[in-house]
Design an enzyme around this catalytic site. Structure first.
Site, PDB file in Angstrom:
ATOM      1  N   ARG A  52     -11.144   8.551  -1.275  1.00 14.08           N
ATOM      2  CA  ARG A  52      -9.686   8.431  -1.209  1.00 14.08           C
ATOM      3  C   ARG A  52      -9.288   8.193   0.242  1.00 14.08           C
ATOM      4  NH1 ARG A  52      -4.715  11.828  -3.869  1.00 14.08           N
ATOM      5  NH2 ARG A  52      -3.175  10.296  -3.212  1.00 14.08           N
ATOM      6  N   THR A  53      -8.436   7.212   0.451  1.00 18.52           N
ATOM      7  CA  THR A  53      -8.018   6.874   1.816  1.00 18.52           C
ATOM      8  C   THR A  53      -6.688   7.546   2.160  1.00 18.52           C
ATOM      9  OG1 THR A  53      -6.976   4.879   0.951  1.00 18.52           O
ATOM     10  CG2 THR A  53      -9.193   4.648   1.851  1.00 18.52           C
ATOM     11  N   MET A  87      -7.017   3.870  -3.693  1.00 22.24           N
ATOM     12  CA  MET A  87      -6.546   2.999  -2.604  1.00 22.24           C
ATOM     13  C   MET A  87      -5.173   3.456  -2.128  1.00 22.24           C
ATOM     14  SD  MET A  87      -7.688  -0.607  -4.342  1.00 22.24           S
ATOM     15  CE  MET A  87      -6.504  -0.550  -5.684  1.00 22.24           C
ATOM     16  N   ASP A  88      -5.152   4.468  -1.293  1.00 18.77           N
ATOM     17  CA  ASP A  88      -3.894   5.092  -0.904  1.00 18.77           C
ATOM     18  C   ASP A  88      -3.486   4.688   0.515  1.00 18.77           C
ATOM     19  OD1 ASP A  88      -1.746   6.701  -1.313  1.00 18.77           O
ATOM     20  OD2 ASP A  88      -2.799   8.586  -0.959  1.00 18.77           O
ATOM     21  N   GLY A  89      -2.185   4.535   0.749  1.00 17.07           N
ATOM     22  CA  GLY A  89      -1.691   4.327   2.110  1.00 17.07           C
ATOM     23  C   GLY A  89      -1.063   2.967   2.372  1.00 17.07           C
TER      24      GLY A  89
END
Ligand SMILES: *[C@@H]1O[C@H](CO)[C@@H](O)[C@H](O)[C@H]1NC(C)=O
Ligand SMILES: *[C@@H]1O[C@H](CO)[C@@H](O)[C@H](O)[C@H]1NC(C)=O
Length: 265
Positions: free
Chosen positions: A207-208, A32-34
């Site tokens: 992956r975001t 959960m990136d960003g």
């Protein structure tokens, strides 16, 4: 609710029902990136970005449950994240404690879908209040058996693999005489944190936020059969419209494999 948003909800539910009728992944992992870039982009504070990230997690989990995905694993906090500013670490820990207490409450999301929560990682690094919330949430959902949510926190793959090797050696090697042949792919796999809680093989890794690295998440679990998706959307914006093309890809792949193996036999 306006007619438009009512229609939108009905269409989403219909879409999910159609997708759930096809092959569904057994296990999906989300990096959960960003959150921080989302906050910067929308002129919010970092903590607000993390809160928005939590709501995205709830939304995505609900979609996965409607699709009948058996297991969802998410990367909530890496061991390296402790190197961030004390204020941010503190805010993240408070958020984790609050949401863990909320998420497993009677009638809440995990309860509604019969989801068992596992927290994976070196839990002794968490502040005592968070450890207590983890224990409570795991205890309250222990008997849920329809689906599994693995919350990785504080986690890195290197730590997970090292711990697995250590426990193979501890339990295998010395209990019945030193036999190095006990250290093999299967025994290490069996001792991974994910395996110890009965996680199925990883079908999809997402992956975001446009970063194209695994960054210490599911490094052992990502194998030849794992569909790896790196997408540009920031995690707080992630939703059904991002997930549907990924699922269609997965279903196409499973159907193609089915045809190939049918031809081969
Ligand atoms: C977990 O963290 C504690 C506290 O820093 C440390 O002492 C321990 O070695 C770690 N456990 C493993 C298995 O790495
Ligand atoms: C170690 O285990 C292997 C396979 O289980 C066996 O063939 C071998 O004889 C064992 N060696 C010793 C020293 O026990």
């Amino acid at each position: 609710m306006s007619l438009f948003s009512w229609l939108q909800t009905q269409l989403s539910l219909l879409l999910l029902a159609v997708l759930a009728a096809g092959p569904v992944p057994r296990h999906v992992a989300f990096e959960m990136d960003g959150n921080r870039r989302y906050a910067r982009k929308s002129g919010k504070r970092v903590e607000e970005g993390h809160t928005a990230g939590f709501y995205a997690l709830r939304r995505v989990l609900e979609i996965c449950m409607r699709l009948k995905v058996g297991c969802v694993t998410v990367y909530a906090f890496s061991i390296e994240n402790f190197n961030r500013s004390p204020a941010e670490v503190d805010a993240l820990m408070k958020l984790a404690e609050e949401k863990l207490r909320e998420i497993s409450r009677h009638g809440a999301l995990l309860d509604k879908y019969g989801v068992r929560l596992n927290v994976l990682g070196n839990k002794s690094l968490l502040p005592p209040a968070v450890q207590a919330a983890v224990e409570e949430a795991e205890g309250l959902t222990r008997h849920n058996n329809k689906a599994v949510l693995n919350l990785c926190m504080p986690y890195t793959s290197r730590h997970e693999i090292t711990t697995a090797v250590e426990s193979v050696v501890r339990h295998g090697l010395f209990s019945d005489g030193a036999n190095v042949s006990k250290i093999n792919e299967q025994t290490i796999d069996d001792h991974l944190m994910t395996s110890l809680v009965g996680t199925p093989p990883l079908d999809i890794f997402i992956r975001t936020s446009g970063v194209k690295r695994l960054s210490g998440f599911m490094q052992w679990q990502c194998c030849e059969h794992t569909q790896i998706q790196m997408i540009d959307t920031y995690w707080p914006d992630f939703g059904l419209s991002d997930l549907v093309p990924i699922l269609l890809d997965y279903q196409r792949k499973v159907w193609t494999m089915g045809r190939t193996s049918a031809k081969a036999s």
